[in-house]
Design a protein around this motif. Sequence first.
Motif, PDB file in Angstrom:
ATOM      1  N   TRP A  98      20.285  -2.016   5.566  1.00 48.10           N
ATOM      2  CA  TRP A  98      18.882  -1.609   5.705  1.00 48.10           C
ATOM      3  C   TRP A  98      18.011  -2.814   5.404  1.00 48.10           C
ATOM      4  CZ3 TRP A  98      16.044   2.855   6.767  1.00 48.10           C
ATOM      5  CH2 TRP A  98      14.705   2.845   6.382  1.00 48.10           C
ATOM      6  N   LEU A  99      16.976  -3.017   6.219  1.00 48.65           N
ATOM      7  CA  LEU A  99      16.083  -4.145   6.034  1.00 48.65           C
ATOM      8  C   LEU A  99      14.719  -3.676   5.537  1.00 48.65           C
ATOM      9  CD1 LEU A  99      16.789  -6.257   9.270  1.00 48.65           C
ATOM     10  CD2 LEU A  99      17.982  -6.299   7.056  1.00 48.65           C
ATOM     11  N   ASP A 100      14.279  -4.260   4.451  1.00 44.28           N
ATOM     12  CA  ASP A 100      12.907  -4.052   3.972  1.00 44.28           C
ATOM     13  C   ASP A 100      12.011  -5.082   4.641  1.00 44.28           C
ATOM     14  OD1 ASP A 100      13.422  -1.918   2.301  1.00 44.28           O
ATOM     15  OD2 ASP A 100      13.581  -3.131   0.479  1.00 44.28           O
ATOM     16  N   LEU A 101      11.145  -4.607   5.540  1.00 44.94           N
ATOM     17  CA  LEU A 101      10.231  -5.484   6.266  1.00 44.94           C
ATOM     18  C   LEU A 101       8.806  -4.966   6.107  1.00 44.94           C
ATOM     19  CD1 LEU A 101      12.281  -6.007   9.554  1.00 44.94           C
ATOM     20  CD2 LEU A 101      11.882  -7.695   7.753  1.00 44.94           C
ATOM     21  N   PRO A 102       7.875  -5.785   5.696  1.00 46.13           N
ATOM     22  CA  PRO A 102       6.498  -5.321   5.485  1.00 46.13           C
ATOM     23  C   PRO A 102       5.911  -4.679   6.731  1.00 46.13           C
ATOM     24  CG  PRO A 102       6.796  -7.533   4.597  1.00 46.13           C
ATOM     25  CD  PRO A 102       8.040  -7.213   5.375  1.00 46.13           C
ATOM     26  N   GLY A 103       5.330  -3.485   6.538  1.00 46.13           N
ATOM     27  CA  GLY A 103       4.651  -2.804   7.629  1.00 46.13           C
ATOM     28  C   GLY A 103       5.545  -2.039   8.570  1.00 46.13           C
ATOM     29  N   LEU A 104       6.891  -2.141   8.408  1.00 43.91           N
ATOM     30  CA  LEU A 104       7.791  -1.449   9.336  1.00 43.91           C
ATOM     31  C   LEU A 104       8.133  -0.052   8.854  1.00 43.91           C
ATOM     32  CD1 LEU A 104       9.468  -1.666  11.946  1.00 43.91           C
ATOM     33  CD2 LEU A 104      11.362  -2.507  10.546  1.00 43.91           C
ATOM     34  N   GLU A 105       8.372   0.103   7.561  1.00 46.11           N
ATOM     35  CA  GLU A 105       8.813   1.381   7.013  1.00 46.11           C
ATOM     36  C   GLU A 105       8.019   1.726   5.758  1.00 46.11           C
ATOM     37  OE1 GLU A 105      10.808   3.170   8.562  1.00 46.11           O
ATOM     38  OE2 GLU A 105      11.955   1.839   9.861  1.00 46.11           O
ATOM     39  N   SER A 106       7.817   3.005   5.530  1.00 45.43           N
ATOM     40  CA  SER A 106       7.233   3.437   4.261  1.00 45.43           C
ATOM     41  C   SER A 106       8.302   3.501   3.179  1.00 45.43           C
ATOM     42  CB  SER A 106       6.566   4.808   4.418  1.00 45.43           C
ATOM     43  OG  SER A 106       7.507   5.778   4.870  1.00 45.43           O
ATOM     44  N   ARG A 107       9.562   3.767   3.584  1.00 42.32           N
ATOM     45  CA  ARG A 107      10.660   3.791   2.623  1.00 42.32           C
ATOM     46  C   ARG A 107      11.215   2.390   2.413  1.00 42.32           C
ATOM     47  NH1 ARG A 107      14.411   8.576   4.949  1.00 42.32           N
ATOM     48  NH2 ARG A 107      13.671   7.681   6.894  1.00 42.32           N
ATOM     49  N   THR A 108      11.763   2.171   1.240  1.00 38.38           N
ATOM     50  CA  THR A 108      12.373   0.886   0.928  1.00 38.38           C
ATOM     51  C   THR A 108      13.836   1.100   0.548  1.00 38.38           C
ATOM     52  OG1 THR A 108      11.864   0.969  -1.428  1.00 38.38           O
ATOM     53  CG2 THR A 108      10.163   0.067   0.052  1.00 38.38           C
ATOM     54  N   ALA A 109      14.541  -0.009   0.407  1.00 38.37           N
ATOM     55  CA  ALA A 109      15.935   0.064  -0.028  1.00 38.37           C
ATOM     56  C   ALA A 109      16.041   0.746  -1.391  1.00 38.37           C
ATOM     57  CB  ALA A 109      16.519  -1.347  -0.079  1.00 38.37           C
ATOM     58  N   SER A 110      15.075   0.487  -2.250  1.00 41.75           N
ATOM     59  CA  SER A 110      15.091   1.123  -3.583  1.00 41.75           C
ATOM     60  C   SER A 110      14.908   2.631  -3.491  1.00 41.75           C
ATOM     61  CB  SER A 110      13.994   0.520  -4.464  1.00 41.75           C
ATOM     62  OG  SER A 110      14.249  -0.852  -4.701  1.00 41.75           O
ATOM     63  N   GLY A 120      27.414  10.367  -3.031  1.00 42.93           N
ATOM     64  CA  GLY A 120      28.713   9.809  -3.383  1.00 42.93           C
ATOM     65  C   GLY A 120      29.108   8.681  -2.444  1.00 42.93           C
ATOM     66  N   ALA A 121      28.121   8.049  -1.819  1.00 45.93           N
ATOM     67  CA  ALA A 121      28.354   6.972  -0.860  1.00 45.93           C
ATOM     68  C   ALA A 121      28.115   5.620  -1.527  1.00 45.93           C
ATOM     69  CB  ALA A 121      27.422   7.125   0.345  1.00 45.93           C
ATOM     70  N   ARG A 122      28.946   4.668  -1.208  1.00 45.78           N
ATOM     71  CA  ARG A 122      28.797   3.325  -1.767  1.00 45.78           C
ATOM     72  C   ARG A 122      27.623   2.608  -1.114  1.00 45.78           C
ATOM     73  NH1 ARG A 122      34.355   0.973  -0.128  1.00 45.78           N
ATOM     74  NH2 ARG A 122      33.898   2.354   1.633  1.00 45.78           N
ATOM     75  N   ALA A 123      26.797   1.967  -1.928  1.00 50.44           N
ATOM     76  CA  ALA A 123      25.670   1.197  -1.414  1.00 50.44           C
ATOM     77  C   ALA A 123      25.152   0.304  -2.530  1.00 50.44           C
ATOM     78  CB  ALA A 123      24.552   2.106  -0.908  1.00 50.44           C
ATOM     79  N   ASP A 124      24.708  -0.894  -2.149  1.00 46.18           N
ATOM     80  CA  ASP A 124      24.199  -1.852  -3.128  1.00 46.18           C
ATOM     81  C   ASP A 124      22.908  -2.474  -2.627  1.00 46.18           C
ATOM     82  OD1 ASP A 124      26.410  -1.959  -5.147  1.00 46.18           O
ATOM     83  OD2 ASP A 124      27.567  -2.587  -3.393  1.00 46.18           O
ATOM     84  N   LEU A 125      21.944  -2.610  -3.536  1.00 45.98           N
ATOM     85  CA  LEU A 125      20.736  -3.345  -3.220  1.00 45.98           C
ATOM     86  C   LEU A 125      21.073  -4.833  -3.109  1.00 45.98           C
ATOM     87  CD1 LEU A 125      18.337  -1.567  -5.739  1.00 45.98           C
ATOM     88  CD2 LEU A 125      18.295  -1.335  -3.248  1.00 45.98           C
ATOM     89  N   VAL A 126      20.477  -5.494  -2.129  1.00 45.63           N
ATOM     90  CA  VAL A 126      20.726  -6.915  -1.926  1.00 45.63           C
ATOM     91  C   VAL A 126      19.388  -7.644  -1.793  1.00 45.63           C
ATOM     92  CG1 VAL A 126      22.963  -6.554  -0.828  1.00 45.63           C
ATOM     93  CG2 VAL A 126      20.918  -6.658   0.590  1.00 45.63           C
ATOM     94  N   THR A 127      19.386  -8.896  -2.170  1.00 47.87           N
ATOM     95  CA  THR A 127      18.186  -9.716  -2.011  1.00 47.87           C
ATOM     96  C   THR A 127      18.120 -10.246  -0.581  1.00 47.87           C
ATOM     97  OG1 THR A 127      19.288 -11.773  -2.621  1.00 47.87           O
ATOM     98  CG2 THR A 127      18.368 -10.428  -4.422  1.00 47.87           C
ATOM     99  N   ALA A 128      16.963 -10.742  -0.202  1.00 48.95           N
ATOM    100  CA  ALA A 128      16.809 -11.328   1.125  1.00 48.95           C
ATOM    101  C   ALA A 128      17.743 -12.514   1.306  1.00 48.95           C
ATOM    102  CB  ALA A 128      15.360 -11.744   1.342  1.00 48.95           C
ATOM    103  N   ASP A 129      17.925 -13.307   0.258  1.00 45.40           N
ATOM    104  CA  ASP A 129      18.798 -14.484   0.368  1.00 45.40           C
ATOM    105  C   ASP A 129      20.250 -14.068   0.603  1.00 45.40           C
ATOM    106  OD1 ASP A 129      16.707 -16.234   0.049  1.00 45.40           O
ATOM    107  OD2 ASP A 129      17.012 -16.497  -2.117  1.00 45.40           O
TER     108      ASP A 129
END
Length: 360
Positions: A98-110, A120-129
């Motif tokens: 999932w990509l957090d892009l300004p102005g594209l989505e109201s929802r974020t990765a967080s 019960g699904a595996r998922a991890d927050l990641v930085t842009a880098d």
Amino acid sequence: MTDRARRIIVTGAGAVGSTIAATLAVRGVTVIWVDPAAEGDNASGVAAGMLAPGFEVALDGGDADTFALFKAARDRWPALIASLGDPDVGLWRGGALWLDLPGLESRTASDLKPRFDALGARADLVTADVARDVLPSLPTELTGGLYTPEDWSLDPVMALTALRAAAIAAGAEVVAARVTAFEAGVAHLSDDRTVVADALVLATGADATVIAPELSQLSPIKGHILRQALSDRRTRGPMLRAAAGYVSATASGVHVGATMEAGRADHVIDPAIVARLKAFGERLYPALAGADLEARTGVRATTADGLPLVGPSAAPGVFLAVGMRRNGWLLAPLVAEMIAAYLTGDNPGPHAARLNPRRF
């Protein structure tokens, strides 16, 4: 198979019909595979081939039981491929981002991370880098993302070809027609022929002939998708996701999709929708800018609860495998196993009640 389920008609040449036909044929069942469409000329061929229990359930607001069902289906793909002789279907286990892009989505990765945790699904927050380490050409304005290894993909063209070849090699007879009626073990075809069979499996899409009363529960959903033929523009990596759609690379091309136009059953390509999809794809993956993208449409069938109808119909001798919504490729191996079990009187498994065609 038992004697009472030895000669089976399967209708539908999409993901589910092809998987059922191949599964039954390699198990020694006499399969008469009836479908008027050319190979790949169906909604399953107009698809990105996503096997995506994670984002499909999380974005649709589904529950943990639905995720478990979808994950169980995904996990059957390797065994299915092995049973067919290990053909190359372009299976890819690269996950989704999932990509957090300004102005594209109201929802974020967080916002999405708790949804994945609840499922019960595996998922991890990641930085842009970190995301750019995987795909260097991601947008410069990317602020972060959410990666899940739960979501896989395959190449739909390669998969349809492999399933068809396996079914035919195992003895399936292909008939270019439609089944218009099935009564007392006799199928009436659109070319005026009749075929005697122990059972009929309906695995058609939104245009299914109303042979079973449960098919009245289906409604069509039209979808636009864009495809770029395979090139070196994009290194294959995780599928890119946002609420408005996805960018996914398969062995034969890059796909941008997809719309969900409820109640639409036409195949007309809408230039305005194509323009929006193209702009969306370029926003998620700028390397697509200026690419030659082919627009296609497909029509799928869905039910009121978004889950398919799988199992015996009220119509004698008829079994249903319909209404997959946009998850035909994901669900195909599980549905094929369930149909095979129903035909032999075996236990169809823990998901039978949720998918019962008579649940409405």
